[in-house]
Design an enzyme around this catalytic site. Structure first.
Site, PDB file in Angstrom:
ATOM      1  N   GLY A 107       0.806  -1.221   0.000  1.00 35.35           N
ATOM      2  CA  GLY A 107       0.000   0.000   0.000  1.00 35.35           C
ATOM      3  C   GLY A 107       0.835   1.265   0.000  1.00 35.35           C
ATOM      4  O   GLY A 107       0.508   2.234   0.664  1.00 35.35           O
ATOM      5  N   SER A 113       0.691  -3.970   4.952  1.00 34.61           N
ATOM      6  CA  SER A 113       1.085  -4.156   6.333  1.00 34.61           C
ATOM      7  C   SER A 113       1.530  -2.837   6.937  1.00 34.61           C
ATOM      8  O   SER A 113       2.608  -2.344   6.620  1.00 34.61           O
ATOM      9  CB  SER A 113       2.252  -5.156   6.389  1.00 34.61           C
ATOM     10  OG  SER A 113       2.917  -5.020   7.612  1.00 34.61           O
ATOM     11  N   ILE A 116       5.069  -2.706   8.395  1.00 36.35           N
ATOM     12  CA  ILE A 116       6.243  -2.536   7.515  1.00 36.35           C
ATOM     13  C   ILE A 116       6.314  -1.095   7.015  1.00 36.35           C
ATOM     14  O   ILE A 116       7.375  -0.489   6.973  1.00 36.35           O
ATOM     15  CB  ILE A 116       6.191  -3.534   6.334  1.00 36.35           C
ATOM     16  CG1 ILE A 116       6.402  -4.945   6.884  1.00 36.35           C
ATOM     17  CG2 ILE A 116       7.256  -3.198   5.287  1.00 36.35           C
ATOM     18  CD1 ILE A 116       6.323  -6.027   5.854  1.00 36.35           C
ATOM     19  N   VAL A 118       9.599   8.195   0.241  1.00 39.24           N
ATOM     20  CA  VAL A 118      10.374   9.217  -0.467  1.00 39.24           C
ATOM     21  C   VAL A 118       9.855   9.275  -1.901  1.00 39.24           C
ATOM     22  O   VAL A 118       9.130   8.385  -2.338  1.00 39.24           O
ATOM     23  CB  VAL A 118      11.894   8.931  -0.486  1.00 39.24           C
ATOM     24  CG1 VAL A 118      12.533   9.282   0.825  1.00 39.24           C
ATOM     25  CG2 VAL A 118      12.180   7.509  -0.909  1.00 39.24           C
ATOM     26  N   LYS A 175       6.283  21.975 -10.388  1.00 42.53           N
ATOM     27  CA  LYS A 175       7.632  21.664 -10.883  1.00 42.53           C
ATOM     28  C   LYS A 175       7.666  21.906 -12.385  1.00 42.53           C
ATOM     29  O   LYS A 175       6.845  21.343 -13.116  1.00 42.53           O
ATOM     30  CB  LYS A 175       7.964  20.199 -10.555  1.00 42.53           C
ATOM     31  CG  LYS A 175       9.268  19.714 -11.196  1.00 42.53           C
ATOM     32  CD  LYS A 175       9.592  18.276 -10.827  1.00 42.53           C
ATOM     33  CE  LYS A 175      10.779  17.782 -11.631  1.00 42.53           C
ATOM     34  NZ  LYS A 175      11.076  16.358 -11.405  1.00 42.53           N
ATOM     35  N   PRO A 183      13.838  21.977 -18.879  1.00 40.70           N
ATOM     36  CA  PRO A 183      12.431  22.328 -18.647  1.00 40.70           C
ATOM     37  C   PRO A 183      11.501  21.284 -19.262  1.00 40.70           C
ATOM     38  O   PRO A 183      11.912  20.505 -20.121  1.00 40.70           O
ATOM     39  CB  PRO A 183      12.291  23.667 -19.375  1.00 40.70           C
ATOM     40  CG  PRO A 183      13.313  23.620 -20.461  1.00 40.70           C
ATOM     41  CD  PRO A 183      14.400  22.674 -20.052  1.00 40.70           C
ATOM     42  N   LEU A 188       8.717  -0.355  -6.856  1.00 38.48           N
ATOM     43  CA  LEU A 188      10.089  -0.708  -6.505  1.00 38.48           C
ATOM     44  C   LEU A 188      10.346  -2.213  -6.588  1.00 38.48           C
ATOM     45  O   LEU A 188      11.488  -2.627  -6.754  1.00 38.48           O
ATOM     46  CB  LEU A 188      10.415  -0.195  -5.096  1.00 38.48           C
ATOM     47  CG  LEU A 188      10.353   1.338  -4.934  1.00 38.48           C
ATOM     48  CD1 LEU A 188      10.540   1.738  -3.472  1.00 38.48           C
ATOM     49  CD2 LEU A 188      11.414   2.023  -5.801  1.00 38.48           C
ATOM     50  N   THR A 245      11.700   9.247 -12.138  1.00 41.18           N
ATOM     51  CA  THR A 245      11.018   8.287 -13.012  1.00 41.18           C
ATOM     52  C   THR A 245      10.274   7.190 -12.244  1.00 41.18           C
ATOM     53  O   THR A 245       9.666   6.326 -12.874  1.00 41.18           O
ATOM     54  CB  THR A 245      12.026   7.641 -13.987  1.00 41.18           C
ATOM     55  OG1 THR A 245      13.216   7.328 -13.267  1.00 41.18           O
ATOM     56  CG2 THR A 245      12.348   8.588 -15.115  1.00 41.18           C
ATOM     57  N   GLY A 246      10.297   7.241 -10.895  1.00 38.82           N
ATOM     58  CA  GLY A 246       9.627   6.194 -10.121  1.00 38.82           C
ATOM     59  C   GLY A 246       8.125   6.160 -10.385  1.00 38.82           C
ATOM     60  O   GLY A 246       7.564   5.132 -10.801  1.00 38.82           O
TER      61      GLY A 246
HETATM   62  P1  FAD Z   1       6.851   1.156  -0.810  1.00 39.13           P
HETATM   63  O1  FAD Z   1       6.515   2.558  -0.607  1.00 39.13           O
HETATM   64  O2  FAD Z   1       8.043   0.606  -0.083  1.00 39.13           O
HETATM   65  O3  FAD Z   1       5.573   0.300  -0.407  1.00 39.13           O
HETATM   66  C1  FAD Z   1       5.645  -1.078  -0.177  1.00 39.13           C
HETATM   67  C2  FAD Z   1       4.341  -1.548   0.435  1.00 39.13           C
HETATM   68  O4  FAD Z   1       4.374  -2.957   0.540  1.00 39.13           O
HETATM   69  C3  FAD Z   1       4.072  -1.004   1.830  1.00 39.13           C
HETATM   70  O5  FAD Z   1       2.704  -0.690   1.969  1.00 39.13           O
HETATM   71  C4  FAD Z   1       4.408  -2.195   2.724  1.00 39.13           C
HETATM   72  O6  FAD Z   1       3.679  -2.168   3.922  1.00 39.13           O
HETATM   73  C5  FAD Z   1       3.966  -3.326   1.833  1.00 39.13           C
HETATM   74  N1  FAD Z   1       4.586  -4.610   2.187  1.00 39.13           N
HETATM   75  C6  FAD Z   1       5.882  -4.964   2.041  1.00 39.13           C
HETATM   76  N2  FAD Z   1       6.057  -6.214   2.495  1.00 39.13           N
HETATM   77  C7  FAD Z   1       4.845  -6.649   2.909  1.00 39.13           C
HETATM   78  C8  FAD Z   1       4.372  -7.852   3.491  1.00 39.13           C
HETATM   79  N3  FAD Z   1       5.180  -8.879   3.755  1.00 39.13           N
HETATM   80  N4  FAD Z   1       3.066  -7.934   3.813  1.00 39.13           N
HETATM   81  C9  FAD Z   1       2.198  -6.924   3.567  1.00 39.13           C
HETATM   82  N5  FAD Z   1       2.594  -5.755   3.017  1.00 39.13           N
HETATM   83  C10 FAD Z   1       3.901  -5.627   2.704  1.00 39.13           C
HETATM   84  N6  FAD Z   1      10.031   8.404  -7.459  1.00 39.13           N
HETATM   85  C11 FAD Z   1       9.612   9.498  -8.127  1.00 39.13           C
HETATM   86  O7  FAD Z   1       8.696   9.400  -8.938  1.00 39.13           O
HETATM   87  N7  FAD Z   1      10.190  10.713  -7.901  1.00 39.13           N
HETATM   88  C12 FAD Z   1      11.221  10.878  -7.043  1.00 39.13           C
HETATM   89  O8  FAD Z   1      11.691  11.985  -6.874  1.00 39.13           O
HETATM   90  C13 FAD Z   1      11.706   9.740  -6.362  1.00 39.13           C
HETATM   91  N8  FAD Z   1      12.726   9.836  -5.487  1.00 39.13           N
HETATM   92  C14 FAD Z   1      13.177   8.714  -4.874  1.00 39.13           C
HETATM   93  C15 FAD Z   1      14.298   8.791  -4.038  1.00 39.13           C
HETATM   94  C16 FAD Z   1      14.819   7.648  -3.449  1.00 39.13           C
HETATM   95  C17 FAD Z   1      16.040   7.744  -2.593  1.00 39.13           C
HETATM   96  C18 FAD Z   1      14.179   6.400  -3.642  1.00 39.13           C
HETATM   97  C19 FAD Z   1      14.703   5.145  -2.998  1.00 39.13           C
HETATM   98  C20 FAD Z   1      13.049   6.321  -4.442  1.00 39.13           C
HETATM   99  C21 FAD Z   1      12.562   7.460  -5.080  1.00 39.13           C
HETATM  100  N9  FAD Z   1      11.464   7.389  -5.924  1.00 39.13           N
HETATM  101  C22 FAD Z   1      11.051   8.502  -6.593  1.00 39.13           C
HETATM  102  C23 FAD Z   1      10.742   6.132  -6.126  1.00 39.13           C
HETATM  103  C24 FAD Z   1       9.467   6.150  -5.302  1.00 39.13           C
HETATM  104  O9  FAD Z   1       9.773   6.341  -3.945  1.00 39.13           O
HETATM  105  C25 FAD Z   1       8.739   4.828  -5.482  1.00 39.13           C
HETATM  106  O10 FAD Z   1       8.637   4.519  -6.834  1.00 39.13           O
HETATM  107  C26 FAD Z   1       7.345   4.905  -4.901  1.00 39.13           C
HETATM  108  O11 FAD Z   1       7.359   5.404  -3.603  1.00 39.13           O
HETATM  109  C27 FAD Z   1       6.691   3.551  -4.919  1.00 39.13           C
HETATM  110  O12 FAD Z   1       7.142   2.751  -3.883  1.00 39.13           O
HETATM  111  P2  FAD Z   1       6.426   1.353  -3.688  1.00 39.13           P
HETATM  112  O13 FAD Z   1       4.983   1.573  -3.480  1.00 39.13           O
HETATM  113  O14 FAD Z   1       6.858   0.450  -4.787  1.00 39.13           O
HETATM  114  O15 FAD Z   1       7.115   0.781  -2.359  1.00 39.13           O
END
Ligand code: FAD
Length: 510
Positions: free
Chosen positions: A12, A42, A45, A50, A81, A104, A340, A351-352
């Site tokens: 989430g 969860s 977790i 970021v 931005k 830009p 991720l 680009t995330g």
């Molecule tokens: P997360 O936010 O880590 O979410 C993972 C989810 O999975 C959480 O809800 C967690 O509870 C759940 N989970 C994990 N394991 C379990 C389990 N066993 N059981 C139940 N639930 C579980 N993107 C941009 O677009 N622009 C930016 O400027 C940018 N800057 C960044 C800078 C850094 C340093 C980093 C590392 C990333 C950056 N990103 C950026 C990427 C961006 O942060 C991610 O693409 C975005 O937040 C998506 O993350 P996510 O949802 O994949 O993972």
């Protein structure tokens, strides 16, 4: 897949909720009982929290989800931005001399019969106006910290292209609320196991709180943990560390110097000895982070660089290690990874979230309402691999043109670290600027003009002098350059200050 289809999204964060909301809207979950979408997450977790910079595509995504722009801006402490400003990338500051250039979002100004880029290339390099300033009015608007739109402009529209800076945690909460309103079910629980069927597909997952959960399609949004696609299904991770060296970030938030301090409407990316520092102006604070290569810089030195950048040490910084790369097989059997868990390329061009939007869009289009899943999976994997590879090329371009002398930068300029396709293009771009036939547009996050901004911001020498006769409209081009200049001055005078627009939006809420 037959009868009622179930999609179970595990995770989430921004990826989980954006995918859930996008699929719910695209597949009409609220109106039809045929598809059910559930998010399991969860709270113990938590999310990475970021990711403050975005790309202009976010505007159409938010609009598609039916979120009002003003509501979005207020709920996520967002600002506007207009691109990224790169400081000290060409060379390190020396004797008070600093280099900077802007990437830009607005494409270079163009009329039906006239492309300004070759005429800019034919001007005298020592005296010509910097590329972005010469070809788009956005450069002047951003330099004067003006907003890209006026208060009375319609939601998600305005005279100039833009994206946002926002608080990533607040975004996940806002999208969650929207997803639930669009018919998504929300379960809290820890995933503790994944059971595979004899074919190697996921039969069901097990959650400590929710027990066994079955679905037709499982979406892995578990972040770097990659619980389904990586841990359970073993999809290989392809590291791109040979090309992109940064693998750590040290992130913090600091208050603005004064409550009324102007807010930049660009991300500022300042190069340092082994990476770069981001500086993002949010509504109530600045997000700052030092990105670096652990092979070239110690953690202690990175902390020192961050302190020096901020100007004091009255903040708590969080260290975030990452491996640059992606999984070539992001859709395996009945499981697709988004966010991720699928891959991560450093945040230089934000680009995330773009990759999450692209994946959600493709899943919605390729969703196998009935019939086998193998063909859409193959298609998805080929398209996402191409997208990731193209982004690797684009990011590498920022580094490999640097003339900085530190080992990190010399290693980046070493031809053996440059992907072959980019090396080929750089060879061609010595004799002509990037054009639309260099890229398969459908797979691109970045178009040819994005490459032009980086190349010419970094003073890449495309030499058209031998073909000067092919560009006979120099007089007309000069008039157009003058128009860009005067429109820029006018736009900077007409548009509100960035801080003023953000304040007006938030004031209207209280
Ligand atoms: P997360 O936010 O880590 O979410 C993972 C989810 O999975 C959480 O809800 C967690 O509870 C759940 N989970 C994990 N394991 C379990 C389990 N066993 N059981 C139940 N639930 C579980 N993107 C941009 O677009 N622009 C930016 O400027 C940018 N800057 C960044 C800078 C850094 C340093 C980093 C590392 C990333 C950056 N990103 C950026 C990427 C961006 O942060 C991610 O693409 C975005 O937040 C998506 O993350 P996510 O949802 O994949 O993972």
């Amino acid at each position: 897949m037959a009868g009622k289809r179930k999609i179970l999204i595990v995770g989430g964060g921004s990826a989980g909720w954006l995918t859930a909301a996008y699929l719910a809207k695209a597949l009409g979950v609220a109106e039809r009982a045929a598809i059910e979408i559930t998010v399991l997450e969860s709270p113990e977790i938590g999310i990475i929290g970021v990711g403050e910079g975005t790309f202009p595509t976010i505007r159409s995504t938010l609009k598609f989800l039916g979120i009002d722009e003003t509501q979005f801006l207020r709920a996520t402490a967002a600002t506007f931005k207009q691109g990224v400003r790169f400081d000290d990338w060409l060379h390190a500051p020396e004797a008070g001399r600093r280099h900077r250039y802007l990437h830009p979002f607005e494409a270079p100004f163009q009329t039906d019969g006239m492309n300004l880029v070759p005429y800019w290339l034919l001007q005298e390099p020592a005296t010509r106006t910097p590329f972005a300033e010469a070809v788009t009015i956005q450069s002047q608007v951003a330099a004067e910290r003006r907003a890209p739109k006026r208060t009375n402009e319609s939601g998600y529209g305005g005279p100039l292209s833009y994206a946002y800076h926002f608080d990533a945690r607040k975004l996940a909460t806002l999208i969650q609320e929207r997803a639930v309103a669009l018919g998504v079910q929300h379960l809290r629980g820890l995933l503790t196991g994944v059971e595979l069927d004899p074919d190697g597909a996921i039969a069901h997952i097990v959650s400590r709180e929710q027990g066994a959960l079955e679905a037709d399609l499982f979406v892995d949004c578990t972040g770097f943990r990659a619980e389904l696609i990586g841990e359970a299904l073993g999809a290989r991770f392809h590291s791109v560390r040979d090309h992109l060296f940064t693998d750590r970030a040290l992130a913090c938030k600091v208050p603005h110097e004064r409550a009324d301090a102007p807010i930049e409407s660009v991300t500022i990316a300042t190069a340092h000895e082994a990476g770069w520092t981001w500086d993002i102006g949010l509504e109530g604070a600045r997000g700052i982070g030092c990105v670096y290569s652990s092979a070239h810089l110690s953690d202690a030195r990175a902390a020192e660089l961050l302190r020096d950048y901020v100007g004091h040490d009255d903040f708590a910084a969080r260290s975030i290690p990452f491996e640059p790369g992606y999984r070539p097989q992001q859709w395996v059997k009945n499981c697709v990874a988004v966010g991720l868990s699928a891959g991560f390329l450093e945040p230089l061009e934000s680009t995330g979230v773009v990759l999450i939007e692209a994946a959600a869009d493709m899943i919605a289009e390729l969703f196998p309402h009935s019939g086998p899943v193998e063909a859409p999976a193959r298609r998805f994997n080929a398209l996402m691999t191409a997208r990731y590879d193209n982004i690797v090329h684009f990011l590498k371009l920022h580094y490999c043109l640097s003339r900085r002398s530190e080992p990190f930068w010399r290693d980046n300029a070493d031809p053996s670290s440059i992907p072959e396709r980019l090396r080929e293009l750089l060879g061609e771009w010595r004799h002509r600027p990037p054009n639309r036939f260099d890229f398969v547009i459908d797979l691109e996050t970045f178009a040819f003009f994005n490459y032009q901004y980086i190349l010419y911001g970094m003073e890449y020498p495309t030499d058209l002098s031998a073909a000067r006769g092919d560009f006979p409209h120099g007089g007309e081009a000069e008039q157009l350059f003058a128009r860009v200049r005067s429109f820029g001055t006018q736009a900077a005078a007409d548009l509100p200050g960035h801080r003023e627009l953000v304040r007006a939006i938030n004031r209207a809420a209280s």
